[in-house]
Write an enzyme that holds these catalytic residues in place. Structure first.
Site, mmCIF file in Angstrom:
data_model
loop_
_atom_site.group_PDB
_atom_site.id
_atom_site.type_symbol
_atom_site.label_atom_id
_atom_site.label_comp_id
_atom_site.label_asym_id
_atom_site.label_seq_id
_atom_site.Cartn_x
_atom_site.Cartn_y
_atom_site.Cartn_z
ATOM 1 N N LYS A 115 -2.915 -5.738 2.739
ATOM 2 C CA LYS A 115 -4.086 -4.885 2.949
ATOM 3 C C LYS A 115 -5.087 -5.513 3.887
ATOM 4 O O LYS A 115 -5.716 -4.824 4.697
ATOM 5 C CB LYS A 115 -4.766 -4.587 1.614
ATOM 6 C CG LYS A 115 -3.998 -3.604 0.784
ATOM 7 C CD LYS A 115 -4.898 -2.938 -0.222
ATOM 8 C CE LYS A 115 -4.157 -1.812 -0.920
ATOM 9 N NZ LYS A 115 -4.959 -1.205 -1.953
ATOM 10 N N LYS A 151 6.859 2.209 2.160
ATOM 11 C CA LYS A 151 6.515 2.817 0.865
ATOM 12 C C LYS A 151 5.698 4.099 1.083
ATOM 13 O O LYS A 151 4.876 4.149 1.991
ATOM 14 C CB LYS A 151 5.680 1.792 0.091
ATOM 15 C CG LYS A 151 5.634 1.983 -1.394
ATOM 16 C CD LYS A 151 4.772 0.904 -2.033
ATOM 17 C CE LYS A 151 3.357 0.952 -1.514
ATOM 18 N NZ LYS A 151 2.393 0.146 -2.252
ATOM 19 N N LYS A 204 -0.861 6.891 -0.248
ATOM 20 C CA LYS A 204 -1.902 7.902 -0.072
ATOM 21 C C LYS A 204 -2.392 7.950 1.361
ATOM 22 O O LYS A 204 -2.817 8.973 1.852
ATOM 23 C CB LYS A 204 -3.097 7.553 -0.971
ATOM 24 C CG LYS A 204 -2.810 7.663 -2.440
ATOM 25 C CD LYS A 204 -3.843 6.909 -3.253
ATOM 26 C CE LYS A 204 -3.603 7.089 -4.729
ATOM 27 N NZ LYS A 204 -4.372 6.146 -5.536
HETATM 28 P P1 AMP Z 1 -2.311 3.230 -6.518
HETATM 29 O O1 AMP Z 1 -2.218 4.547 -5.857
HETATM 30 O O2 AMP Z 1 -2.104 2.090 -5.572
HETATM 31 O O3 AMP Z 1 -3.516 3.061 -7.409
HETATM 32 O O4 AMP Z 1 -1.053 3.146 -7.469
HETATM 33 C C1 AMP Z 1 -1.047 3.643 -8.785
HETATM 34 C C2 AMP Z 1 0.323 3.492 -9.406
HETATM 35 O O5 AMP Z 1 1.296 4.246 -8.673
HETATM 36 C C3 AMP Z 1 0.826 2.044 -9.446
HETATM 37 O O6 AMP Z 1 1.519 1.832 -10.664
HETATM 38 C C4 AMP Z 1 1.765 2.002 -8.286
HETATM 39 O O7 AMP Z 1 2.771 1.012 -8.438
HETATM 40 C C5 AMP Z 1 2.377 3.403 -8.317
HETATM 41 N N1 AMP Z 1 2.848 3.797 -6.977
HETATM 42 C C6 AMP Z 1 2.093 4.012 -5.871
HETATM 43 N N2 AMP Z 1 2.884 4.326 -4.821
HETATM 44 C C7 AMP Z 1 4.160 4.303 -5.276
HETATM 45 C C8 AMP Z 1 5.436 4.545 -4.675
HETATM 46 N N3 AMP Z 1 5.538 4.870 -3.384
HETATM 47 N N4 AMP Z 1 6.532 4.462 -5.458
HETATM 48 C C9 AMP Z 1 6.430 4.143 -6.772
HETATM 49 N N5 AMP Z 1 5.269 3.889 -7.400
HETATM 50 C C10 AMP Z 1 4.145 3.967 -6.661
#
Ligand code: AMP
Ligand code: TRP
Length: 338
Positions: free
Chosen positions: A117, A200, A203
């Protein structure tokens, strides 16, 4: 092994920074729902984590409601799980400070998410972004959580949480904090970008076609999956045949996670099929599973007062667990209070 003197309890959270996408749903929220009822479950909208990078204040408040709406629409039930936003429970920030004094700079320097990041501009990153894993450890350990369902990208942070718990226990000669288990299971722990199977799904990506948003309607979901990048080969005879085919692997994994079957079962059903067969089947499946959630999410977002009420109630229940654990931590550390 989880120390069995601790009551089994699940904690997890999602940042309100930009809209929810399919990786959040399949890698996290759908699995949160699966654990509801199995043991005590605490799910948080981690707004204090979101502000480690700049957030527009008005968008942050709405983003917090949007994640809560996603939780509710996917099936989290405020009578079965504790649902709240992090900043309402001040104990998170307080325990994080204590953990900042337990965690070592060398441990933080090894966190790959910070390196990704902050990139080459790490000097300009906020101190909060660097300390973020220590706040995440506080989120988890404030509830003595034994199980943390997350996507693959969070594994290192849960391992760090165990290191912090273990150093705290060692330094203060106690067994107060549990060794939390990351729960990273199933075919959806790492959903990839629809235009580039080596990246990956997230968002924040350049093109909206790379991801499926939880708020996308049926037509948009179908269109994005039909236009997803693939290779020219048909689906192989075995899952091993997906090696070095990241886009094909990703679509099979998405199908498996949506249908609640294994990638092996998907291949058994579609081996030899071309994309002209598989993609429409995947699009139909995705629309049938995701479009109702998107509709329900919009309905929840039309009633922000109700969401705020649910989060405020959840925060009260969260404090009942968190405050005694924080108080006990203060006692262990020797912080004098009235
Ligand atoms: P975040 O959006 O970074 O707060 O992620 C929230 C949750 O979603 C965390 O447990 C991440 O590991 C999961 N997550 C986010 N993006 C992915 C993805 N592309 N595949 C699987 N899990 C994801
Ligand atoms: N760091 C997680 C992410 O970026 C979000 C998070 C914050 C979290 N606190 C948590 C996840 C506690 C699980 C448990 O996805």
């Amino acid at each position: 092994m989880t120390d069995n003197t601790f009551t089994p309890r699940v904690f997890s959270g999602i940042k309100p920074s930009g809209g929810l996408q399919l990786g959040n749903y399949l890698g996290a929220i759908k699995r949160f729902v699966g654990m509801q009822g199995e043991m005590e479950t605490v799910y948080c909208v981690v707004d204090l984590h979101a502000i480690t990078v700049w957030q527009d204040p008005a968008e942050l408040a709405n983003g917090t409601r949007e994640v809560a709406a996603g939780y509710l629409a996917a099936g989290l039930d405020p009578t079965k799980s504790i649902l709240f936003n992090q900043s309402r429970v001040s104990a998170h920030a307080e325990l994080a400070w204590i953990f900042n004094c337990v965690a070592r700079v060398g441990w933080m320097n090894r966190m790959t998410q910070f390196k990704d990041k902050a990139g080459s501009n790490a000097e300009k990153a906020s101190l909060g972004l660097y300390a973020y894993p220590s706040l995440m450890a506080a989120d988890i350990l404030l509830y003595h959580a034994t199980h943390v369902p997350v996507g693959d990208d969070q594994k290192q942070h849960v391992e760090l949480t165990r290191n912090i718990a273990s150093k705290f226990n060692h330094d203060f000669k106690t067994d107060f904090f549990p060794m939390t288990e990351p729960v990273i299971e199933g075919s959806a722990t790492r959903i990839m970008n629809l235009r580039d199977g080596t990246q990956k799904m997230s968002k924040s990506g350049e093109s909206d076609m790379e991801r499926i948003n939880m708020l996308d309607d049926a037509d948009t979901i179908a269109k994005k999956l039909k236009k997803a990048k693939t290779d020219p080969e048909p689906l192989p005879e075995t899952v091993d045949g997906l090696a070095n085919r990241p886009e094909a692997r990703n679509l099979v994994d998405i199908y498996a996670a949506l249908a609640d079957i294994t990638p092996e079962e998907v291949i058994a059903q579609y081996s030899g099929a071309g994309w002209g067969t598989f993609k429409p089947a995947l699009a139909d499946l995705a629309v049938s599973k995701l479009a109702p959630i998107s509709v329900a999410m919009k309905q929840h977002m039309d009633d922000p007062a109700e969401i705020d009420r649910i989060l405020a109630n959840g925060a009260e229940k969260a404090r009942e667990i968190a405050d005694p654990i924080l108080n006990k931590t203060y006692d262990i550390v020797g912080l004098l209070r009235s």
